[in-house]
Every structure is written in C-alpha cells, then in structure tokens.
Design a protein around this motif. Structure first.
Motif, PDB file in Angstrom:
ATOM      1  N   VAL A 340       0.834  -1.209   0.000  1.00  0.00           N
ATOM      2  CA  VAL A 340       0.000   0.000   0.000  1.00  0.00           C
ATOM      3  C   VAL A 340       0.868   1.258   0.000  1.00  0.00           C
ATOM      4  O   VAL A 340       0.601   2.217  -0.727  1.00  0.00           O
ATOM      5  CB  VAL A 340      -0.968  -0.005   1.209  1.00  0.00           C
ATOM      6  N   PRO A 361      -3.468  10.784   0.893  1.00  0.00           N
ATOM      7  CA  PRO A 361      -3.230   9.335   0.916  1.00  0.00           C
ATOM      8  C   PRO A 361      -4.293   8.546   1.672  1.00  0.00           C
ATOM      9  O   PRO A 361      -5.060   9.109   2.465  1.00  0.00           O
ATOM     10  CB  PRO A 361      -1.892   9.222   1.635  1.00  0.00           C
ATOM     11  N   SER A 362      -4.319   7.253   1.431  1.00  0.00           N
ATOM     12  CA  SER A 362      -5.131   6.314   2.203  1.00  0.00           C
ATOM     13  C   SER A 362      -4.310   5.040   2.352  1.00  0.00           C
ATOM     14  O   SER A 362      -3.617   4.639   1.411  1.00  0.00           O
ATOM     15  CB  SER A 362      -6.443   6.021   1.467  1.00  0.00           C
ATOM     16  N   TYR A 363      -4.363   4.438   3.513  1.00  0.00           N
ATOM     17  CA  TYR A 363      -3.543   3.246   3.767  1.00  0.00           C
ATOM     18  C   TYR A 363      -4.407   2.164   4.420  1.00  0.00           C
ATOM     19  O   TYR A 363      -5.392   2.469   5.087  1.00  0.00           O
ATOM     20  CB  TYR A 363      -2.384   3.531   4.732  1.00  0.00           C
ATOM     21  N   GLN A 364      -3.988   0.932   4.245  1.00  0.00           N
ATOM     22  CA  GLN A 364      -4.727  -0.189   4.795  1.00  0.00           C
ATOM     23  C   GLN A 364      -3.736  -1.283   5.094  1.00  0.00           C
ATOM     24  O   GLN A 364      -2.703  -1.382   4.431  1.00  0.00           O
ATOM     25  CB  GLN A 364      -5.718  -0.672   3.719  1.00  0.00           C
ATOM     26  N   VAL A 382      -7.606   0.280   8.942  1.00  0.00           N
ATOM     27  CA  VAL A 382      -7.629   1.326   7.917  1.00  0.00           C
ATOM     28  C   VAL A 382      -6.948   2.552   8.521  1.00  0.00           C
ATOM     29  O   VAL A 382      -7.200   2.896   9.676  1.00  0.00           O
ATOM     30  CB  VAL A 382      -9.082   1.674   7.517  1.00  0.00           C
TER      31      VAL A 382
ATOM     32  N   PRO B  27      -9.110  11.153  -0.129  1.00  0.00           N
ATOM     33  CA  PRO B  27      -8.303  10.506  -1.164  1.00  0.00           C
ATOM     34  C   PRO B  27      -9.140  10.297  -2.429  1.00  0.00           C
ATOM     35  O   PRO B  27     -10.368  10.230  -2.353  1.00  0.00           O
ATOM     36  CB  PRO B  27      -7.951   9.156  -0.548  1.00  0.00           C
ATOM     37  N   MET B  31      -6.874   6.160  -5.518  1.00  0.00           N
ATOM     38  CA  MET B  31      -6.058   5.891  -4.323  1.00  0.00           C
ATOM     39  C   MET B  31      -6.752   4.868  -3.432  1.00  0.00           C
ATOM     40  O   MET B  31      -6.159   3.873  -3.017  1.00  0.00           O
ATOM     41  CB  MET B  31      -5.847   7.211  -3.564  1.00  0.00           C
ATOM     42  N   LEU B  32      -8.026   5.113  -3.158  1.00  0.00           N
ATOM     43  CA  LEU B  32      -8.772   4.221  -2.265  1.00  0.00           C
ATOM     44  C   LEU B  32      -8.861   2.816  -2.861  1.00  0.00           C
ATOM     45  O   LEU B  32      -8.635   1.817  -2.167  1.00  0.00           O
ATOM     46  CB  LEU B  32     -10.177   4.785  -2.024  1.00  0.00           C
ATOM     47  N   ALA B  34      -6.862   1.388  -4.915  1.00  0.00           N
ATOM     48  CA  ALA B  34      -5.554   0.719  -4.932  1.00  0.00           C
ATOM     49  C   ALA B  34      -5.265   0.024  -3.604  1.00  0.00           C
ATOM     50  O   ALA B  34      -4.563  -0.978  -3.572  1.00  0.00           O
ATOM     51  CB  ALA B  34      -4.449   1.729  -5.252  1.00  0.00           C
ATOM     52  N   THR B  35      -5.837   0.538  -2.509  1.00  0.00           N
ATOM     53  CA  THR B  35      -5.553  -0.084  -1.206  1.00  0.00           C
ATOM     54  C   THR B  35      -6.294  -1.424  -1.045  1.00  0.00           C
ATOM     55  O   THR B  35      -6.002  -2.172  -0.141  1.00  0.00           O
ATOM     56  CB  THR B  35      -5.934   0.844  -0.023  1.00  0.00           C
ATOM     57  N   VAL B  81     -13.162  -3.635   8.126  1.00  0.00           N
ATOM     58  CA  VAL B  81     -12.562  -2.726   7.142  1.00  0.00           C
ATOM     59  C   VAL B  81     -13.545  -1.612   6.765  1.00  0.00           C
ATOM     60  O   VAL B  81     -13.183  -0.432   6.744  1.00  0.00           O
ATOM     61  CB  VAL B  81     -12.133  -3.501   5.869  1.00  0.00           C
ATOM     62  N   GLY B  84     -13.931   1.787   8.377  1.00  0.00           N
ATOM     63  CA  GLY B  84     -12.844   2.768   8.260  1.00  0.00           C
ATOM     64  C   GLY B  84     -13.089   3.839   7.207  1.00  0.00           C
ATOM     65  O   GLY B  84     -12.259   4.732   7.038  1.00  0.00           O
ATOM     66  N   TYR B  85     -14.202   3.740   6.472  1.00  0.00           N
ATOM     67  CA  TYR B  85     -14.411   4.680   5.362  1.00  0.00           C
ATOM     68  C   TYR B  85     -15.716   5.452   5.512  1.00  0.00           C
ATOM     69  O   TYR B  85     -16.743   4.896   5.925  1.00  0.00           O
ATOM     70  CB  TYR B  85     -14.400   3.913   4.030  1.00  0.00           C
TER      71      TYR B  85
END
Lengths: 431, 195
Positions: A340, A361-364, A382, B27, B31-32, B34-35, B81, B84-85
C-alpha cells in the motif's frame, strides 16, 4: 565533506531545477514523463515500479535488484510446515518487464543524492529525477552474543525467505521425534509482528503430524504479542497449549525468555535467567533498515525518516523510502503495508513529477496468520494521514482482530481468504 | 439507472463545493481502490479466492459496504474494514470499481456440472443475472467469480446468514425443489466456467 545544512540547501536547489524540467517535459506530452529509479525488487519496490507505469506510462522506470528471483517472507511459514513448496513463494520480474519496467539485475553500490545518480557494482550509472529505495531489513547481530552472519548458516533466522527457509525446513525434517525447536522473536520494531507466532503454529502443525513428542519453545523478548489471544485460543484447540503435553510453550520476557546469547556448537541458547538446549534453533535477530539505507545516509536510528504522505526521505530530497526500511509508524512492517505504501508513494511521485501537489493518501493493512488446518485469523486496520503531525493514524471505530467468538466456519474461511490474499497480493506486485 | 448516476453526481458536486477542506482531505477513488488490491486484485480483478470488485455497479458496492459497516451483512474481515471509510469514500471506491473492466478468474471447473448449471441458470437466474451472469447488475457480476467465494455466498444465503430478496428466495426455492443442493453446485461451476 558537505555539512548536512549545506547539503540540503544544495539539493533544495536541485529540486527546483528538477521540477521545472519535469514541468517543461509535461507540456509536450500527455503524461509528465521523468526518470524514476527503483532500488530493491521486494514487495515495496516491485509494487512501486508497476504502479508508476500503471499511473503514468510516460514515466521511465528502472528497477535495480540483485537477484533474478524473489521469495516472499509471508507464507514462507507454510514452507516450514511442508504445506507449501519453495517454488510457490518464488517470483520473477517478467510481469514488470511486460509493463515496461526496465529491470536490471545488479547490486547498487552508491546513490549520489545531489547529482541524482545511482551507481552499481556492474559499473553502470543511472540518472534519476526521483529514486525509490526499498532495501528491506538487515539484522543487528551484536544484540545476541555469539551470533553473526556466519553462525546464521547453522542457526537460521529464515526472516528473509530463500536459502534460509530451506535450511530451517531441512533442520525440522531431520530432527528426531522428541526434539525441541527454539524460536526467539526479536525485540524492537521488526518485519511481520505476528510472524514468529504463526511460525510457531506452523511448526507445531508439522510436529503434531510427524513428530508428536517434540515441542516448540518460544523464548520471547516481550511480554505480549500480536493477536496473542487468538493465537493462544488456536494453540489450545489444536496443540494442547497450557497442558503438559503442549506442542508449544511460550516463555515471556518477564519469565526470563529474552535470548541474550547463542552457542551454535553446543546448540544452546542463553536466555535472561537460564540456558536452554535445543535441537533446532531459530533466532530472529533484532532488525534495522537494509544496508543500502545506511550506506546512502537515509537513516536516523535504525530506520529511515520520511514524509508519510509521499514517502520522500526527510534527509535526502528526491529519494523516497518504502517498506520495512522506512519509519512508517503507526503501520506495522508487513507485506500489505509495503504494498500500500508503494502505491501512495507512486501516486505522489507521479504528481510531483507533473508539478502537482500530491493527492491525499489512504492506507490499509490486513495480516492473516494461518494457525493450523482450516484455521486462519487476521488483523485489519484502515489508516488516514495527519498532515500537521506527519502521522499515519488508525481510523477510529474501525479495524481490529478476528472476534474471539468466531465460529470454526469463519476461521476456515479466513484460512481460504489468507490464501486468496496471497494469490492477489503477489499478482498485484509481480504480475 | 442513468438518471440516478446523474443525480448522484450533481449531489456530490454540490457537496464538494460546500466543503473544500473536506475535499482536500479526501483521497481519490483511484487511491482508495488501490488499497483494496492486495485482497481483491489489481484494479479489482481477483486471481484468488476473494471476490472481484471490478465492473460491480457502484450502487451494489455501496449497499454492500454499508451492510458490512452496519453489521446487517455478515463478514469475516470486511465488517472491520468497511467501518474505516466515510460514505463519500465508499461512493468514490464504488465509482472507481464500476469503471474497471473485470477479468474473469482462471479456475478449475467440471464441464458436466457447468452445462447442467447453465440450464438451471437459464431457467431460474437469467432474468435478473443477465447474459449468463456476466452483465453487471444489482447483484454484481457472477460469471468469472471465485467458485469458493460463490460457495460461501450461497451457503450464507441458504443458512439465512445473508438475506435474499423475495424474488431471489422464490427462485432459489424452486431450484432447490427441482435439483436439491447439487443444483447450486452446478450453478457455481457454470459461473466459474466463464473465463
């Protein structure tokens, strides 16, 4: 020698020129173009190279990696138990070549951050607008008395997959029934926090089937560990944990577990209070950023400080550091994290080359561990970014571990999902 | 469907105009999306056991994520998960995946079961899951999905862990009456056979 202050000033000038050039280039074509050199073809580096080409095919990407084949550390515990072959964790670079990445198998010997040139052992020089460095980990051998890279030829760490994994697997298969396997997890920040405990589980899984009088003895440098409650629940269910016939025994640091020395000749480890005789010893030494990070002056302490929005080094502009070598706290050092982070970095590099402010950015991170047959557990978080504090922060109210009351069917599915994750992440990196 | 998308875009655009700071800290869909790739495949086309998200209509994606978030849809990992959004981020992800063309998964199937499954599909499922389950519709894309994942999904529908709408329940009941659970298995082989 240039002092750091002067050095930053100098390279600050270099950035301005660099980005002007990139902007000028951007006017002529659709993409911004630019040259990116990626050093290190592991999870972070290979993902960054692929995604740079996906995000903007006008960027010239060169990946420099010493070895033609990469073995993933994740899922290598299944090789130790015999559930998986070495071939199944081996990946080459043809997929990246097909995406237009120039792959060079050579060893990087130097990075000139001012001239922006990478030099290799083969004598080649590669100029870059931006470099991405993903050198993985190195070990702090001196932390364990009697340990060294040479001793690791008989006392494997198996924390970089490849010949070390094979060595440990062979030692396990050669061990007599009734033997003791010592696993010593490292102190400090290290690659794959649940990994040593998944390893204990996978080795116990092997012993249960083939050498049931044997045991795994975890001599720990800490008093708690990742997914502890879930691991122990699984160990109780499958490996008799807590009984005198347990296939796994865990000695915390408070109980004297911390390993301080090793005597390879007599197959003994010296822990804080007493010494233990073993048949197979797997010491996973404390870790720091890969050698190249130190050689290139990218480190502060054990790891590389970075701007966590772009993964650009806080020391050398135009060089980005990702994966285990970077200090990307609060994300753990894991394959998913590196994958990521590489995308966050690739997107930022694309934007910077085009003269744009990088997007948000966004990370997981999701880490599966396979505890035994049909038994998977996970942790999933997340993350967002706090620009003011340059911090990666877990999103509140989300994430967490597999619930303790998960049904056996849920745990079976998590095992399948772990394998599905592996197929997808490796294809996402190398495919 | 089209008018819905237009309407949603107008609403979104309005939201953006109203809060530029929120925009700066959101984002992009790219971007989102891709995670998610480490589990669901590059651009949402899975090669593993987890479902592909590419070509899924955004409305179905958003409904699923909101179900995971609120707990109305059972999950092993996605419940943790999805929380988280934000709703805006989920919509961006949904739009991103809808725009990706799904690559059907390469997997082993039994051709006898697959052809048996095709007949059952035509009779009971085609009306909603059109074009042999290839067409993105309100239930996502079925053709080319992981057979193990489809097996899990159908087990959840049949056990009641996942709710079927009335139309689907009626058709599944009819199918079970005709062919028992072997019919479900045949259907899954049919979807898996489309590569």
């Amino acid at each position: 020698m240039i002092s750091r202050r002067n050095f930053i000033k100098l390279s600050g000038g270099a950035i301005a020129v660099g980005s002007l050039a990139a902007c000028a280039g951007g006017l002529s074509g659709k993409g911004a173009g630019g040259k990116v050199v990626v050093i290190g073809g592991g999870t972070g580096g290979a993902t960054a190279a692929k995604y740079l080409r996906m995000f903007d095919p006008t960027i010239e990407v060169t990946l420099i990696e010493a070895n033609p084949t990469y073995h993933t550390c994740y899922m290598s515990n299944e090789v130790l138990s015999g559930e998986r072959t070495m071939d199944s964790i081996a990946f080459g670079y043809d997929g990246l070549r097909q995406r237009g990445v120039r792959v060079v198998h050579d060893l990087v010997t130097g990075i000139d951050p001012i001239g922006r040139v990478v030099t290799t052992k083969g004598g080649d020089k590669f100029a870059y607008d931006r470099a991405i460095v993903s050198p993985g980990i190195d070990f702090k051998w001196a932390a364990i008395e009697g340990h060294s890279p040479e001793v690791a030829n008989t006392i494997p760490h198996a924390w970089k997959a490849g010949s070390q994994t094979v060595l440990l697997r062979n030692q396990l298969t050669a061990m007599k029934d009734g033997g003791t396997v010592v696993i010593a997890p490292p102190s400090g920040a290290y690659r794959c926090p649940p990994g040593p405990y998944e390893r204990a589980s996978q080795i116990a899984h092997y012993l249960k089937k083939h050498k049931p009088k044997s045991k795994v003895l975890i001599l720990d440098s800490g008093d708690k560990f990742a997914k502890q409650g879930l691991f122990m629940q699984g160990w109780k269910r499958m490996y008799g944990y807590g009984t005198d016939k347990s296939l796994i025994e865990w000695v915390s640091a408070a109980q004297g577990g911390k390993v301080e020395g090793v005597d390879a000749k007599n197959m003994r480890v010296q822990a804080a209070v007493e010494s233990f005789k073993a048949d197979v010893i797997n010491i996973i030494p404390p870790q720091k950023a890969g050698k190249l990070a130190f050689d290139a002056g990218l480190t502060e302490g054990d790891w590389c400080p970075i701007n966590k929005k772009t993964f650009e080094s806080k020391i050398h502009p135009n060089i980005h550091v990702l994966g285990d070598a970077s200090n990307a706290a609060g994300m753990p050092k894991s394959g998913y994290s590196a994958n990521v982070q590489a995308k966050v970095c690739a997107m930022a590099v694309r934007d910077l080359l085009a003269g744009r402010e990088p997007g948000f950015p966004s990370y997981q991170n999701t880490c599966y561990s396979i505890v035994g047959d049909d038994y998977g557990i996970s942790v999933s978080v997340v993350y967002s970014f706090d620009e003011e504090k340059n911090q990666i922060i877990a999103v509140k109210g989300a994430g967490g571990v597999t619930p303790k009351e998960a049904t056996l069917e849920d745990l079976r599915r998590e095992m399948h999902y772990a394998h599905g994750w592996y197929a997808n992440i490796t294809n996402d990196i190398f495919g | 469907m089209n008018s819905k998308i237009v309407l949603r875009n107008i609403v979104l655009a309005g939201g953006v105009a109203l809060s530029s700071t929120a925009w700066a800290a959101t984002p992009s869909g790219e971007m989102l999306g891709a995670t998610c790739a480490a589990c669901h495949g590059t651009n949402g086309s899975s090669v593993g056991i987890l479902p592909s998200l590419a070509s899924t209509p955004a409305s179905y994606f958003v409904d699923s994520m909101k179900g995971f978030k609120s707990g109305t849809r059972k999950a092993t990992v996605m419940d943790r998960v999805a929380k988280g959004y934000s709703d805006e981020e989920i919509q961006l992800m949904g739009d991103f995946f809808e725009a990706q063309k799904v690559v059907p998964m390469k997997q082993k199937f039994e051709s006898v079961k697959a052809s048996q499954g095709k007949k059952l599909h035509d009779k009971y499922c085609e009306k909603c899951h059109e074009d042999g389950g290839r067409k993105p519709d309100e239930g996502g894309v079925l053709a080319g999905q992981s057979m193990i994942y489809l097996t899990f999904s159908m087990a959840d529908f049949l056990s009641g862990d996942r709710e079927m709408d009335k139309k689907m329940k009626r058709k599944v009941d009819e199918l079970l009456e005709e062919s028992d659970k072997a019919g479900i298995d045949a259907l899954i082989h049919f979807y898996g056979s489309q590569q």
